[in-house]
Design an enzyme around this catalytic site. Structure first.
Site, PDB file in Angstrom:
ATOM      1  N   GLY A  85       0.835  -1.193   0.000  1.00  0.00           N
ATOM      2  CA  GLY A  85       0.000   0.000   0.000  1.00  0.00           C
ATOM      3  C   GLY A  85       0.872   1.246   0.000  1.00  0.00           C
ATOM      4  N   HIS A 144      -0.424   7.836   1.748  1.00  0.00           N
ATOM      5  CA  HIS A 144       0.333   8.825   2.529  1.00  0.00           C
ATOM      6  C   HIS A 144       1.382   8.172   3.430  1.00  0.00           C
ATOM      7  CE1 HIS A 144      -2.464  11.573   0.868  1.00  0.00           C
ATOM      8  NE2 HIS A 144      -3.479  11.079   1.541  1.00  0.00           N
ATOM      9  N   CYS A 193      -8.534  14.815   0.178  1.00  0.00           N
ATOM     10  CA  CYS A 193      -9.107  16.023   0.776  1.00  0.00           C
ATOM     11  C   CYS A 193      -9.247  17.150  -0.247  1.00  0.00           C
ATOM     12  CB  CYS A 193      -8.255  16.502   1.950  1.00  0.00           C
ATOM     13  SG  CYS A 193      -6.540  16.811   1.511  1.00  0.00           S
ATOM     14  N   GLY A 203      -4.066   1.369   4.477  1.00  0.00           N
ATOM     15  CA  GLY A 203      -5.053   2.429   4.311  1.00  0.00           C
ATOM     16  C   GLY A 203      -6.428   2.063   4.823  1.00  0.00           C
ATOM     17  N   LYS A 211     -12.929   8.720  -2.354  1.00  0.00           N
ATOM     18  CA  LYS A 211     -11.725   8.319  -1.639  1.00  0.00           C
ATOM     19  C   LYS A 211     -10.459   8.479  -2.480  1.00  0.00           C
ATOM     20  CE  LYS A 211      -8.989   5.960   1.235  1.00  0.00           C
ATOM     21  NZ  LYS A 211      -8.476   6.543   2.490  1.00  0.00           N
ATOM     22  N   ASP A 248     -27.579  13.194   7.071  1.00  0.00           N
ATOM     23  CA  ASP A 248     -26.803  12.517   8.116  1.00  0.00           C
ATOM     24  C   ASP A 248     -27.754  12.019   9.203  1.00  0.00           C
ATOM     25  OD1 ASP A 248     -23.559  12.568   8.894  1.00  0.00           O
ATOM     26  OD2 ASP A 248     -24.908  12.196  10.572  1.00  0.00           O
ATOM     27  N   PHE A 282       5.892  -3.753  10.525  1.00  0.00           N
ATOM     28  CA  PHE A 282       5.495  -2.422  10.966  1.00  0.00           C
ATOM     29  C   PHE A 282       4.207  -2.016  10.254  1.00  0.00           C
ATOM     30  CE2 PHE A 282       9.979  -2.935  11.501  1.00  0.00           C
ATOM     31  CZ  PHE A 282      10.304  -2.243  12.652  1.00  0.00           C
ATOM     32  N   ALA A 283       3.504  -1.077  10.854  1.00  0.00           N
ATOM     33  CA  ALA A 283       2.268  -0.594  10.224  1.00  0.00           C
ATOM     34  C   ALA A 283       2.091   0.881  10.541  1.00  0.00           C
ATOM     35  CB  ALA A 283       1.061  -1.401  10.710  1.00  0.00           C
ATOM     36  N   THR A 314      -2.522  13.538   8.237  1.00  0.00           N
ATOM     37  CA  THR A 314      -1.426  14.044   9.077  1.00  0.00           C
ATOM     38  C   THR A 314      -0.862  12.944   9.968  1.00  0.00           C
ATOM     39  OG1 THR A 314      -3.153  14.851  10.559  1.00  0.00           O
ATOM     40  CG2 THR A 314      -2.117  16.461   9.101  1.00  0.00           C
TER      41      THR A 314
END
Length: 443
Positions: free
Chosen positions: A7, A10, A42, A112, A132, A177, A276-277, A299
């Site tokens: 993957g 980011h 975004c 992700g 997405k 919503d 690791f993740a 972020t």
């Protein structure tokens, strides 16, 4: 040392760049299902609103650029299985359907997240789309031109930004919503009231406290959204209900939360050695509540991916946790939040929660222009620690949320914030910072 990264949005992009920088002799291999990396979802609403005219501009890296760093980028390759004991994986080339095995010394999981899609009746009709990735962005912008009635389901940040974007494009826009307020996870009522007023004044139809039941259509295309209380015409529907970690690949093999989010330590290490993740597939330490939560944010992802590069060989740099800081601009209103809202704090902790709201002009009234700003602090009455904050103004004061993020991370009290040194200059502020004013009011 051979490192395989599964993957690459980011967290994955940050991880491979930092691994190759720190260990230039290492062999770094990416396997990614899509044909691109580093897409900033975004920015989709900005693309729809024509603020960003070219969807391609929403990438900040590319497979070609990563290749110049000596990284092997296998796009449109899906990892089907991981054998942690033998440090091997089975991969499928989605272009040729060929499957093959590869092995690693270190494995990085940056899997992700994926949009939550309930099993709605009529959910397979055309013109019901997700928001997405790059393909979704292209689909939305291409269908936007022919759409007259657009319905967005989910009033989180993405749904809210899309509602504004479609309204700007002159569409009949409906935002649905199940909650009674928009952005209820991020803002308290005093702030969502302001945002909702902006939408209502622009003619956006806010449908709150209603649950979507089904979709109806003509000629295989959606034409109507039916809720538990009403129905709405729609020739384009965007699902923005939320995100879940894409961790089916490791289900039952690594320690996870019930929702599948991978549990990691402060060095990004999973429950399996040399694995690791990072990013939206993981839990994060949530400092305001001193617990772990699932908070998918870009972020968080880039920080965590960077930390994998630092900690790949030995534990070196700890993850400091997150405050979940975020910001949004809704028409003329600049809004930001960090930490817990008052509502979230009262519903998810046993702390003695209190809050205070301060409203003042952001700079002296003798200046030619000035704007009103409202700031809210959420704190623990017993420990006096600041736990959250929100700000809204027509002038961009959103950096106050970043300051409050540091305040929360460092466990500062209301008393300390009240007397913290902030500069004064009439162009920018008053002798007492708005943060000081709110904290003093809390005292």
């Amino acid at each position: 040392m051979k490192v395989i990264v599964i993957g690459c949005t980011h967290a994955g992009t940050a991880a491979v760049v930092n691994i190759k920088d720190k260990y230039p002799e290492s062999e770094v291999v990416i396997y990614e299902k899509n044909d691109n990396v580093s897409f900033l979802s975004c920015g989709i609403a900005l693309n729809v609103a024509d603020v960003v005219k070219d969807t391609q501009k929403l990438f900040y890296n590319s497979p070609e650029n990563l290749q110049t760093l000596g990284i092997k980028t296998n796009m449109q390759h899906e990892v089907l299985n991981i054998d942690f004991e033998n440090k091997s994986i089975i991969v499928k080339n989605l272009l040729t359907s060929e499957t093959f095995e590869d092995s690693y010394d270190k494995l990085v999981l940056t899997l992700g997240s994926w949009p939550i899609v309930p099993n709605f009746e009529g959910g397979n009709l055309d013109n019901i789309v997700l928001c997405k990735n790059y393909d979704h962005a292209k689909t939305i912008t291409s269908k936007c031109s022919d759409a007259k009635n657009v319905v967005i389901i989910g009033a989180g940040y993405i749904g809210v930004e899309l509602a504004e974007a479609f309204e700007i494009q002159g569409k009949n826009t409906t935002l649905i919503d199940a909650e009674d307020r928009i952005m209820a996870k991020y803002l308290d009522k005093e702030f969502t009231d302001i945002a909702e007023k902006e939408f209502k004044e622009k003619g956006v139809n806010l449908v709150l406290g209603q649950k979507v039941q089904k979709f109806e259509g003509n000629d295989s295309k959606v034409s109507k959204v039916v809720t538990d209380k009403d129905e709405f015409e729609a020739d384009l529907v965007i699902l923005c209900i939320g995100f879940a970690p894409s961790t089916k690949l490791i289900q039952g093999k690594l320690d996870t939360l019930p929702n599948g989010a991978i549990i990691i330590d402060e060095y990004m290490q999973t429950s399996e050695k040399d694995v690791f993740a990072a990013g939206d597939c993981c839990v994060v330490k949530f400092n305001p509540a001193n617990d772990t939560r699932y908070i998918p944010l870009a972020t968080n992802a880039v920080r965590m991916g960077t930390l994998i590069g630092k900690n790949l060989v030995k534990p070196t740099l700890k993850y400091m946790g997150t405050q979940g800081t975020s910001g949004i601009k809704i028409y003329s209103q600049c809004i930001a939040s960090t930490g817990m809202t008052e509502e979230v704090a009262k519903n998810t902790t046993n702390l003695n929660i209190d809050s205070v709201i301060a409203t003042d002009n952001y700079r002296p009234e003798f200046m030619p222009t000035y704007e009103e700003a409202t700031l809210k602090l959420v704190f623990d009455k017993d420990s006096r620690k600041v736990l959250g904050g929100q700000i809204v103004s027509k002038i961009d004061l959103t950096q106050f949320a970043n300051t409050l993020s540091v305040v929360i991370q460092n466990e500062m009290t209301i008393e300390e914030l009240a007397m913290t040194d902030f500069f004064f200059q009439p162009h920018f502020n008053k002798p007492w910072s708005l943060l000081n004013i709110a904290a003093l009011k809390a005292l």
